[in-house]
Design a protein around this motif. Structure first.
Motif, short mmCIF file in Angstrom:
data_model
loop_
_atom_site.label_atom_id
_atom_site.label_comp_id
_atom_site.label_asym_id
_atom_site.label_seq_id
_atom_site.Cartn_x
_atom_site.Cartn_y
_atom_site.Cartn_z
N GLN A 240 0.89 -1.16 0.00
CA GLN A 240 0.00 0.00 0.00
C GLN A 240 0.93 1.21 0.00
OE1 GLN A 240 -2.56 -0.21 3.42
NE2 GLN A 240 -2.89 1.97 3.44
N ILE A 242 2.04 4.92 0.38
CA ILE A 242 1.60 6.09 1.14
C ILE A 242 2.10 7.35 0.46
CG2 ILE A 242 1.74 7.25 3.38
CD1 ILE A 242 2.17 4.40 4.56
N THR A 252 1.60 9.56 8.32
CA THR A 252 0.58 8.59 7.94
C THR A 252 1.08 7.17 8.21
OG1 THR A 252 0.05 10.10 6.15
CG2 THR A 252 -1.01 7.94 6.08
N LEU A 253 2.36 6.93 7.87
CA LEU A 253 2.93 5.60 8.10
C LEU A 253 2.87 5.24 9.58
CD1 LEU A 253 4.57 3.07 7.15
CD2 LEU A 253 6.63 4.39 7.65
N GLU A 255 0.95 6.37 11.87
CA GLU A 255 -0.44 6.17 12.26
C GLU A 255 -0.93 4.78 11.83
OE1 GLU A 255 -2.72 9.87 11.56
OE2 GLU A 255 -4.29 8.44 11.00
N LYS A 256 -0.58 4.41 10.62
CA LYS A 256 -1.01 3.10 10.10
C LYS A 256 -0.37 1.96 10.88
CE LYS A 256 -2.40 4.29 5.39
NZ LYS A 256 -3.77 3.72 5.40
N LYS A 259 -2.44 2.04 14.21
CA LYS A 259 -3.87 1.76 14.23
C LYS A 259 -4.30 0.63 13.31
CE LYS A 259 -4.93 6.26 15.94
NZ LYS A 259 -4.89 7.64 15.44
N GLU A 260 -3.58 0.48 12.19
CA GLU A 260 -4.01 -0.53 11.21
C GLU A 260 -3.25 -1.83 11.45
OE1 GLU A 260 -4.91 1.14 7.08
OE2 GLU A 260 -3.28 -0.29 6.67
N ALA A 261 -1.91 -1.74 11.45
CA ALA A 261 -1.10 -2.95 11.64
C ALA A 261 -1.00 -3.29 13.13
CB ALA A 261 0.28 -2.75 11.04
N ARG A 262 -1.21 -2.30 13.98
CA ARG A 262 -1.16 -2.47 15.44
C ARG A 262 0.12 -3.13 15.92
NH1 ARG A 262 -6.37 -2.05 17.68
NH2 ARG A 262 -7.98 -1.90 16.09
N HIS B 304 4.33 -4.36 2.88
CA HIS B 304 2.93 -4.06 3.18
C HIS B 304 2.66 -2.57 3.01
CE1 HIS B 304 4.03 -7.78 5.31
NE2 HIS B 304 2.87 -8.17 4.83
N TYR B 305 3.63 -1.76 3.45
CA TYR B 305 3.51 -0.31 3.29
C TYR B 305 4.73 0.20 2.55
CZ TYR B 305 0.01 -0.80 6.96
OH TYR B 305 -1.08 -1.19 7.68
#
Ligand SMILES: Cc1cc2nc3c(=O)[nH]c(=O)nc-3n(C[C@H](O)[C@H](O)[C@H](O)COP(=O)(O)OP(=O)(O)OC[C@H]3O[C@@H](n4cnc5c(N)ncnc54)[C@H](O)[C@@H]3O)c2cc1C
Lengths: 264, 328
Positions: A240, A242, A252-253, A255-256, A259-262, B304-305
């Motif tokens: 994905q 960014i 943003t990274l 944060e992801k 919150k997203e990958a935790r 992944h990112y």
């Protein structure tokens, strides 16, 4: 010691690549070319051995006209002369037909040692040196990270990389072919004097007939495999991406990752 | 005509090397596609147990060359033994795991048999009975489709992870002895010893976070920005091979096929293109972040990112963002 080094000129691939018109390779038009990474280490090793043994290094390359620039560079670094296999019959081969041509050119040179890189950064067959050894009937070792010559006994002690951090230490009889892995030494830079001297050094261009080789056994005709097409991997799978400037993307990274990958 | 497919497994001290099972699976799949049989080949000394283990796969047979002269791998003996066996049995395809050992002897075998050689295949398709192999080129940025020309056996080495050993079909295969004139085969190399490459201090396999430095960092003086990111994440520094070869970091930080294999919770690859030899050492990581200025770098296919940009700007920005986040 008489040492031959086979080098390949490869495209610098950090550039944006495009598939060529016939679909079987990349468009080389706007690319710059460099000496293949592990071949540079092979050349350095040869130069060091020649210096220690009052020997001579001859550099060989197979490829189109542009390859002359790579040979000039090797001459500037200290090779005594160069051999360029540029006849169209030599080109477009696989490792078998390329190795056959190079072995044909090497055979008459009375070399004690032939060094090559372990793998090319473009097609990555990792095979040409071993094929050369087979053609010459010499022993070889692939992925060499240590070379210790025993001139008196005509032997070379070789450290070869294995997987998972193991090394194989072995003795080979000379003459032999060693396929050098990147990292073996610290390649030098060309001096101004070297560059000047290189201009006067000989680059010979033998054809198949000069080497006693049948043209149909060489290059694309002599190859046992053919490339049908090249392509980029399928888009869609993968990261994905960014977007944004460095600060925005970085925030943003983070944060992801929280919150997203935790994982933070 | 039904195709005969051989798979040459690699073993050490009787233990079958992991990628060899993937090659067996590839052989089974190829046999199914072509309507042929897959048979295994094992070379070594004291191979009874290993042979029986391989015999528990769905295969036509397991050919075992068992001789003291094969106890330790040498390119001469392995290539000559296979050359003789292949010349007699005439398989159409011979598959190998693409290991450093295979690459050491397989081209010599192809040369002596004058056989087609396809190194590092990652997949295949059968088109009208002929097989088209895909293999990476240009550091994994692109893939080439290649096909053998003319008659004779096709020798193929299969890259790690290309086929799944989990899909192996079980069965029961008869064991057959390959009797060859081993005494006539010369080693081509006198093996003195096999030893651990200088063991390092750093064990990265336990690190929860690894920030990995690639050639894109430019020079050793830029390593501190990577260290600061690693510190902010509570992680360790890793590196790709060229960074080690250039002396920017010690060898015990190398990740990949000739370095360490790691599976951290978070792997940040900055200035790393994503060559297969690097990927095999880190692709099992839980979350992979790639920072690279080239949107076409293959690292983005496993990450992944991704952030496409100059790491000299992005890496310090991520460090700053982490500090900001931990303060708020
Ligand atoms: C037998 C064998 C074993 C090997 N073993 C290993 C191994 O164990 N581990 C390993 O890592 N390699 C190994 N290699 C080498 C491997 O094939 C690759 O050459 C290597 O992984 C490439 O390292 P890299 O990605 O750092 O460099 P490159 O491939 O040169 O990539 C550099 C990347 O940095 C990017 N970049 C440049 N400047 C910037 C910038 N300012 N900001 C952001 N990005 C930038 C570029 O776009 C490029 O993608 C092995 C090779 C062989 C043949």
């Amino acid at each position: 010691m008489r040492i031959a080094v086979c080098i390949k000129q490869v495209p610098d691939i950090e550039a944006r690549l495009r598939v060529s018109g016939d679909g079987t390779w990349i468009d080389e038009e706007d690319l710059s070319f460099v000496i293949n990474e592990s071949d540079g280490y092979a050349l350095e090793e040869a130069l060091q051995i020649a210096e220690r043994t009052s020997g001579e290094v001859v550099v060989f390359s197979l490829g189109p006209e542009r390859v002359r620039e790579a040979l000039r560079k090797a001459l500037a670094l200290g090779a005594a002369r160069a051999v360029h296999l540029k006849d169209p019959a030599f080109l477009g081969g696989d490792s078998l037909s390329t190795g056959r041509a190079l072995a044909g050119a090497l055979a008459a040179g009375d070399f004690d040692l032939v060094l090559t890189g372990s793998q090319s950064d473009d097609v990555g067959f990792g095979s040409t040196g071993t094929v050369i050894a087979g053609e010459l009937g010499w022993p070889h070792a692939w992925l060499v990270m240590g070379v210790e010559l025993d001139e008196a006994n005509k032997k070379v002690k070789v450290t070869r990389e294995m997987e998972a951090g193991m090394n194989e230490i072995s003795n080979l009889d000379l003459p032999a072919v060693l396929e050098i892995q990147a990292g073996l030494n610290k390649p030098r830079y060309a001096s101004l004097k070297g560059i000047m001297q290189a201009k006067k050094k000989e680059i010979s261009e033998p054809g198949p007939g000069d080497l006693g080789l049948a043209p149909e056994s060489l290059g694309e005709t002599g190859a046992k495999i053919e490339v049908l097409s090249v392509a980029f991997p399928e888009a869609g799978k993968g990261a994905q991406i960014i977007d944004g400037d460095a600060e925005t993307a970085a925030r943003t990274l983070v944060e992801k990752l929280q919150k997203e990958a935790r994982i933070l | 005509m039904s195709a005969k497919i051989w798979i040459v497994l690699q073993q050490r001290d009787g233990k079958i090397q992991k990628m060899s099972w993937e090659a067996v699976r590839a052989g089974q799949a190829l046999a199914a596609d072509l309507g042929g049989t897959a048979e295994a080949v094992l070379l070594g000394s004291g191979m009874e147990e290993a042979g029986n283990e391989v015999g528990q796969c769905s295969l036509g047979s397991v050919h075992v060359a068992d001789d003291e002269s094969l106890a330790v791998y040498t390119p001469g003996r392995f290539a000559r033994a296979l050359e003789a066996a292949i010349a007699t049995a005439q398989p159409d395809y011979v598959l190998f795991p693409h290991t450093y050992q295979t690459v050491d002897f397989l081209p010599g075998l192809a040369q002596s048999l004058d056989a087609a050689l396809v190194p590092e295949a990652v997949s295949f398709e059968t088109v009208d009975g002929s097989v088209v192999w895909q293999r990476p080129v240009l550091g994994g940025k692109m893939f080439a489709s290649v096909r053998a020309k003319g008659p004779g056996p096709v020798l193929v080495s299969l890259q790690s992870g290309a086929f799944s050993a989990d899909e192996l079909e079980k069965g029961s295969a008869p064991i057959e002895t390959l009797s060859l004139d081993f005494a006539a085969m010369s080693a081509d190399r006198e093996i003195l010893r096999i030893e651990e490459a200088i063991a390092g201090e750093v064990d990265l396999s336990q690190a929860p976070v690894i920030v990995s430095v690639g050639r894109g960092v430019g020079d050793a003086e830029k390593i501190p920005i990577m260290q600061e990111l690693a510190d902010a994440l509570g992680g360790e520094l890793g590196a790709s091979r060229p960074v080690i070869d250039s002396g920017w970091l010690p060898r015990d930080r190398q990740i990949g096929s000739s370095g360490q294999t790691v599976t951290p919770k978070l792997y940040v690859a900055a200035g790393i293109s994503g060559a297969i030899q690097h990927l095999v050492g880190m692709k099992g990581s839980q979350v992979i972040v790639a920072i690279n200025k080239d949107a076409g770098a293959p690292i983005f296919n496993v990450a992944h990112y991704g952030i496409v940009g100059d790491l000299h700007e992005v890496v310090p920005a991520v460090t700053a963002a982490l500090k900001e986040a931990s303060e708020s």
